[in-house]
Design a protein around this motif. Structure first.
Motif, PDB file in Angstrom:
ATOM      1  N   ASP A  25     -21.497  48.229  58.806  1.00  0.00           N
ATOM      2  CA  ASP A  25     -21.347  49.378  60.200  1.00  0.00           C
ATOM      3  C   ASP A  25     -21.781  47.922  61.050  1.00  0.00           C
ATOM      4  OD1 ASP A  25     -20.520  51.028  61.951  1.00  0.00           O
ATOM      5  OD2 ASP A  25     -22.310  52.277  61.833  1.00  0.00           O
ATOM      6  N   SER A  26     -23.547  48.152  61.323  1.00  0.00           N
ATOM      7  CA  SER A  26     -23.673  46.863  62.111  1.00  0.00           C
ATOM      8  C   SER A  26     -23.715  45.231  62.044  1.00  0.00           C
ATOM      9  CB  SER A  26     -25.214  47.002  62.465  1.00  0.00           C
ATOM     10  OG  SER A  26     -26.012  47.107  61.332  1.00  0.00           O
ATOM     11  N   GLY A  27     -23.571  45.583  61.061  1.00  0.00           N
ATOM     12  CA  GLY A  27     -23.522  44.017  60.379  1.00  0.00           C
ATOM     13  C   GLY A  27     -25.041  43.090  60.448  1.00  0.00           C
ATOM     14  N   PHE A  28     -26.115  44.356  61.214  1.00  0.00           N
ATOM     15  CA  PHE A  28     -27.670  43.720  61.150  1.00  0.00           C
ATOM     16  C   PHE A  28     -28.083  44.049  59.179  1.00  0.00           C
ATOM     17  CE2 PHE A  28     -26.867  44.606  65.154  1.00  0.00           C
ATOM     18  CZ  PHE A  28     -28.087  43.488  66.009  1.00  0.00           C
ATOM     19  N   THR A  29     -28.567  43.089  59.260  1.00  0.00           N
ATOM     20  CA  THR A  29     -29.686  42.822  57.248  1.00  0.00           C
ATOM     21  C   THR A  29     -31.259  43.854  57.755  1.00  0.00           C
ATOM     22  OG1 THR A  29     -31.039  40.902  57.871  1.00  0.00           O
ATOM     23  CG2 THR A  29     -28.958  40.564  57.284  1.00  0.00           C
ATOM     24  N   PRO A  30     -31.725  43.650  56.768  1.00  0.00           N
ATOM     25  CA  PRO A  30     -32.789  44.468  56.448  1.00  0.00           C
ATOM     26  C   PRO A  30     -34.285  44.137  57.874  1.00  0.00           C
ATOM     27  CG  PRO A  30     -31.808  44.998  55.157  1.00  0.00           C
ATOM     28  CD  PRO A  30     -31.288  43.920  55.588  1.00  0.00           C
ATOM     29  N   ASP A  31     -33.342  43.105  57.924  1.00  0.00           N
ATOM     30  CA  ASP A  31     -34.816  41.905  58.526  1.00  0.00           C
ATOM     31  C   ASP A  31     -34.334  41.491  60.082  1.00  0.00           C
ATOM     32  OD1 ASP A  31     -36.313  41.433  55.713  1.00  0.00           O
ATOM     33  OD2 ASP A  31     -34.244  40.137  55.411  1.00  0.00           O
ATOM     34  N   PHE A  32     -33.433  42.638  60.456  1.00  0.00           N
ATOM     35  CA  PHE A  32     -32.529  42.216  62.075  1.00  0.00           C
ATOM     36  C   PHE A  32     -32.052  41.063  61.723  1.00  0.00           C
ATOM     37  CE2 PHE A  32     -36.014  45.111  61.273  1.00  0.00           C
ATOM     38  CZ  PHE A  32     -35.737  46.730  61.949  1.00  0.00           C
ATOM     39  N   ASP A  33     -31.477  39.974  61.263  1.00  0.00           N
ATOM     40  CA  ASP A  33     -31.283  39.237  61.043  1.00  0.00           C
ATOM     41  C   ASP A  33     -29.263  39.828  61.088  1.00  0.00           C
ATOM     42  OD1 ASP A  33     -29.359  36.600  61.366  1.00  0.00           O
ATOM     43  OD2 ASP A  33     -30.903  35.849  59.302  1.00  0.00           O
ATOM     44  N   ASP A  73     -15.999  38.769  59.708  1.00  0.00           N
ATOM     45  CA  ASP A  73     -14.728  39.373  59.810  1.00  0.00           C
ATOM     46  C   ASP A  73     -14.541  40.738  58.958  1.00  0.00           C
ATOM     47  OD1 ASP A  73     -13.182  37.492  60.838  1.00  0.00           O
ATOM     48  OD2 ASP A  73     -12.622  36.506  60.087  1.00  0.00           O
ATOM     49  N   VAL A  74     -15.439  40.478  58.044  1.00  0.00           N
ATOM     50  CA  VAL A  74     -15.197  42.092  56.767  1.00  0.00           C
ATOM     51  C   VAL A  74     -15.763  42.888  57.842  1.00  0.00           C
ATOM     52  CG1 VAL A  74     -16.273  42.072  54.767  1.00  0.00           C
ATOM     53  CG2 VAL A  74     -15.650  39.908  54.542  1.00  0.00           C
ATOM     54  N   VAL A  75     -17.375  42.708  58.556  1.00  0.00           N
ATOM     55  CA  VAL A  75     -17.688  43.974  58.485  1.00  0.00           C
ATOM     56  C   VAL A  75     -16.903  44.486  60.231  1.00  0.00           C
ATOM     57  CG1 VAL A  75     -20.168  44.212  59.934  1.00  0.00           C
ATOM     58  CG2 VAL A  75     -20.504  42.715  58.089  1.00  0.00           C
ATOM     59  N   ASP A  76     -16.424  43.793  60.377  1.00  0.00           N
ATOM     60  CA  ASP A  76     -15.180  43.681  61.644  1.00  0.00           C
ATOM     61  C   ASP A  76     -14.501  45.123  60.727  1.00  0.00           C
ATOM     62  OD1 ASP A  76     -14.004  44.171  64.062  1.00  0.00           O
ATOM     63  OD2 ASP A  76     -12.740  43.463  63.329  1.00  0.00           O
ATOM     64  N   ASN A  77     -14.474  44.430  59.817  1.00  0.00           N
ATOM     65  CA  ASN A  77     -12.806  45.483  59.162  1.00  0.00           C
ATOM     66  C   ASN A  77     -13.796  46.940  58.473  1.00  0.00           C
ATOM     67  OD1 ASN A  77     -11.459  44.468  58.886  1.00  0.00           O
ATOM     68  ND2 ASN A  77     -11.536  42.773  57.697  1.00  0.00           N
ATOM     69  N   THR A  78     -15.287  46.940  58.033  1.00  0.00           N
ATOM     70  CA  THR A  78     -15.830  48.036  57.687  1.00  0.00           C
ATOM     71  C   THR A  78     -16.156  48.940  58.157  1.00  0.00           C
ATOM     72  OG1 THR A  78     -17.827  46.387  56.760  1.00  0.00           O
ATOM     73  CG2 THR A  78     -16.219  46.771  55.135  1.00  0.00           C
ATOM     74  N   SER A  79     -17.034  47.971  59.473  1.00  0.00           N
ATOM     75  CA  SER A  79     -17.344  49.649  60.511  1.00  0.00           C
ATOM     76  C   SER A  79     -16.110  50.164  61.112  1.00  0.00           C
ATOM     77  CB  SER A  79     -17.594  48.401  61.743  1.00  0.00           C
ATOM     78  OG  SER A  79     -16.459  47.765  62.319  1.00  0.00           O
TER      79      SER A  79
END
Length: 292
Positions: free
Chosen positions: A252-260, A268-274
């Motif tokens: 949804d956000s593109g943030f990893t659990p480590d806040f990367d 592009d994938v996250v742009d779609n899944t969001s």
């Protein structure tokens, strides 16, 4: 002399079998007919979800624009492939194609003129797409603007430029079977559909054999980057170590659990899944966490 005739006979039979096996096979004429015997009607609003889940824009959007004019390159061991124009332009896009033409391209990997498509176009996973999702996606594509940019020819040398050979490749490697055969809940079934069919996640995250087919024994375990630049990471739960919630938040956000933050092709994938629903992102995450 008799032995020679036997050899010649086997050669003729072999050629006949090869000709049959490698023949392009578009979808049956009734593939887009519903259970009530009438043609399926596409819903462009529902098709927009399919468009995002299938990642169409990631490959087919021209650089610097939202137009589906194609042109993006995909380097592989077999040559360089270029995404075609799939805008509604009549001359250079899909504007003159029928719904059956488009569905055959996406699900069967066969062009309107009866040629095999290269599996750089992930029809081997889109083959699991439901007919209703196919017509919904087609309806959405038809609602988008035209672009007159010509498609670029692939840069593929001999023997891979002989498209008829792709029929043999399909015979050996194309399958409609689910990789994860058993799913226990509707959420996992939905996640499997999004990952294994529409999202075609394994096309990047699963290693391939020498002929370019997915090695399902190492499903989602990461792969070499076809461009030769590094590797694509494993998203199998054994290796990733993220919770389902971690994965859903990332999609949804593109943030990893480590806040990367997300980088590379995954942007592009996250742009779609969001653009998907919370339920769909949760289903994808549940599927990945439950991988055996």
């Amino acid at each position: 002399m008799g032995y020679g005739r036997w050899i010649s006979g086997f050669g003729v039979v072999g050629l006949g079998v090869a000709f049959f096996v490698t023949a392009p096979a578009p979808l049956p004429d009734d593939a887009l007919i519903g259970a009530d015997g009438t043609a399926l009607i596409g819903d462009p609003i529902a098709g927009e979800m399919v468009f995002h889940a299938a990642g169409c824009a990631s490959c087919h959007s021209a650089e610097g624009t939202d137009a589906l004019a194609g042109g993006k390159s995909f380097v592989s061991d077999f040559g360089t492939f270029y995404a075609p124009n799939i805008s509604t332009d009549v001359d250079h896009g899909i504007g003159a194609w029928s719904d059956h033409d488009l569905a055959s391209a996406m699900i069967a990997g066969v062009s309107p003129n009866g040629a095999h498509y290269y599996p750089a176009f992930p029809y081997t996973t889109y083959s699991k797409m439901t007919p209703q999702d196919a017509v919904d996606l087609i309806a959405h594509l038809r609602s988008l603007p035209a672009d007159a940019t010509p498609s670029r020819d692939h840069d593929v040398g001999f023997p891979f430029n002989i498209r008829r050979l792709l029929g043999g490749w399909k015979f050996l490697f194309a399958s409609d079977d689910w990789v994860v055969a058993d799913v226990a809940t509707p959420e996992l079934e939905r996640g499997r559909y999004l990952v294994e069919a529409l999202g075609h996640c394994a096309e990047c995250h699963t290693p391939r054999n020498a002929l370019g087919a997915l090695n399902t024994g190492d499903w989602m375990r990461g792969a070499a980057n076809p461009s030769g630049d590094g590797t694509i990471p494993s998203v199998h739960s054994d290796d990733l170590g993220w919770s389902a919630q971690d994965i859903a938040i990332y999609l949804d956000s593109g943030f990893t659990p480590d806040f990367d933050t997300v980088g590379g092709e995954m942007v592009d994938v996250v742009d779609n899944t969001s653009q998907l629903s919370d339920e769909d992102r949760a289903a994808i995450a549940a599927y990945l966490v439950a991988l055996p």
